[in-house]
Scaffold this motif. Structure first.
Motif, PDB file in Angstrom:
ATOM      1  N   ALA A  32       9.959   2.477  -2.501  1.00 14.05           N
ATOM      2  CA  ALA A  32       9.172   2.182  -3.699  1.00 14.05           C
ATOM      3  C   ALA A  32       9.636   3.024  -4.881  1.00 14.05           C
ATOM      4  N   ARG A  33      10.032   4.255  -4.594  1.00 14.03           N
ATOM      5  CA  ARG A  33      10.470   5.160  -5.675  1.00 14.03           C
ATOM      6  C   ARG A  33      11.754   4.654  -6.326  1.00 14.03           C
ATOM      7  N   VAL A  34      12.612   4.029  -5.514  1.00 18.12           N
ATOM      8  CA  VAL A  34      13.844   3.446  -6.067  1.00 18.12           C
ATOM      9  C   VAL A  34      13.514   2.204  -6.899  1.00 18.12           C
ATOM     10  N   ASP A  44       1.047   4.691  -5.632  1.00 21.81           N
ATOM     11  CA  ASP A  44      -0.052   3.726  -5.623  1.00 21.81           C
ATOM     12  C   ASP A  44       0.376   2.422  -4.936  1.00 21.81           C
ATOM     13  N   THR A  45       1.582   1.981  -5.243  1.00 21.81           N
ATOM     14  CA  THR A  45       2.087   0.729  -4.677  1.00 21.81           C
ATOM     15  C   THR A  45       2.278   0.832  -3.169  1.00 21.81           C
ATOM     16  N   ALA A  49       0.643  -1.366  -0.258  1.00 26.53           N
ATOM     17  CA  ALA A  49       1.469  -2.012   0.771  1.00 26.53           C
ATOM     18  C   ALA A  49       0.934  -1.695   2.169  1.00 26.53           C
ATOM     19  N   TRP A  50       0.510  -0.445   2.366  1.00 30.78           N
ATOM     20  CA  TRP A  50      -0.043  -0.075   3.682  1.00 30.78           C
ATOM     21  C   TRP A  50      -1.334  -0.848   3.960  1.00 30.78           C
ATOM     22  N   VAL A  51      -2.112  -1.089   2.924  1.00 30.00           N
ATOM     23  CA  VAL A  51      -3.332  -1.885   3.108  1.00 30.00           C
ATOM     24  C   VAL A  51      -2.956  -3.323   3.487  1.00 30.00           C
ATOM     25  N   ASP A  52      -1.893  -3.839   2.862  1.00 26.81           N
ATOM     26  CA  ASP A  52      -1.388  -5.166   3.259  1.00 26.81           C
ATOM     27  C   ASP A  52      -1.027  -5.181   4.745  1.00 26.81           C
ATOM     28  N   VAL A  53      -0.321  -4.131   5.145  1.00 22.42           N
ATOM     29  CA  VAL A  53       0.094  -4.039   6.558  1.00 22.42           C
ATOM     30  C   VAL A  53      -1.140  -4.047   7.455  1.00 22.42           C
ATOM     31  N   TRP A  54      -2.120  -3.260   7.113  1.00 24.80           N
ATOM     32  CA  TRP A  54      -3.357  -3.172   7.905  1.00 24.80           C
ATOM     33  C   TRP A  54      -4.029  -4.542   8.012  1.00 24.80           C
TER      34      TRP A  54
END
Lengths: 191, 61
Positions: A32-34, A44-45, A49-54
């Protein structure tokens, strides 16, 4: 082992999910940093993304590796954000602050000066590369992705990624070698 | 030849250092997990439907 963690997380076990997050937090953040212009946005992103995964984990196919799936989810989150807020620019202040943090205390001034010059020479050489080659370098040497993962993130064939990386490194070697020769000549002159 | 090899290895190391300076260090993974965990009560995991594939990844353009 990982399958077991995923299976438990699929069943709603937050502790197991936490172990997966901890395991892949670095990789997700580096990607994400790249892809995003500043640190806060990347953090934040990645959380989103982790919430999407969950949310989608119950449908995840346990026969597949988690890491590429996660990288695609992070990439998609970043793409959405870039489209929404384009054009985004890299903060030079952020760069300068990070560089300042990196300079070790008590280092010999001459060594620091030499290192700074070498860093500046490399940064200048990198900046002359086409954007697609710069992106491959960032994904390889900061995000630590392998060629197949870079291809996945860029939605490009592995062969294309390989040739971009090869061309970028060859160009940098040539330019840096030229600079080294020039510097040697300037420092020691000719007799 | 040795010089060329050394330059290649050095170049990769220098690129890593350059990007580390540019992008900074990642946050502690435990911190990331705490922040993610705080968001989880706001969403519910979706019920398993058909098998999930890479092309079904959420948000894929």
């Amino acid at each position: 082992m990982e399958d077991d963690l995923i299976a438990r997380a699929q069943a709603g076990d937050e502790h197991a999910f936490g172990q997966l997050v901890t395991r892949y937090a670095d990789a997700a953040w580096r990607l994400a940093r790249v892809l995003l212009p500043d640190r806060a946005l990347a953090e934040d992103t990645v959380q989103e993304a982790w919430v999407d995964v969950w949310q989608h984990l119950p449908s995840f196919d346990l026969h597949r590796p988690l890491r590429p799936w996660l990288l695609v989810i992070v990439t998609n989150r970043c793409r959405k954000l870039v489209r929404k807020h384009a054009p985004l620019v890299v903060s030079l202040d952020d760069d300068a602050a990070n560089l300042a943090e990196q300079i070790p205390g008590g280092t010999d001034a001459a060594q620091l000066a030499l290192r700074a010059e070498a860093d500046a020479t490399l940064a200048a050489a990198v900046a002359t590369l086409p954007a697609d080659q710069q992106r491959v370098l960032e994904l390889r040497f900061f995000a630590d992705l392998d060629l197949a993962e870079i291809a996945l993130v860029l939605d490009a064939p592995v062969g294309t990624v390989k040739s971009r990386l090869h061309r970028a490194l060859r160009t940098l070697r040539d330019r840096l070698h030229g600079d080294a020769t020039r510097l040697t000549f300037e420092v020691f002159g000719h007799e | 030849m040795n010089n060329h090899d050394e330059t290649g290895a050095n170049l990769e190391g220098r690129l890593r250092a350059l990007y580390q300076g540019r992008f900074g260090a990642p946050p502690a993974s435990a911190t990331t997990w705490q922040q993610v965990q705080a968001r989880l009560p706001m969403v519910a995991p979706m019920k398993a439907a058909s098998s999930f594939t890479m092309t079904d990844t959420p948000g894929r353009a």
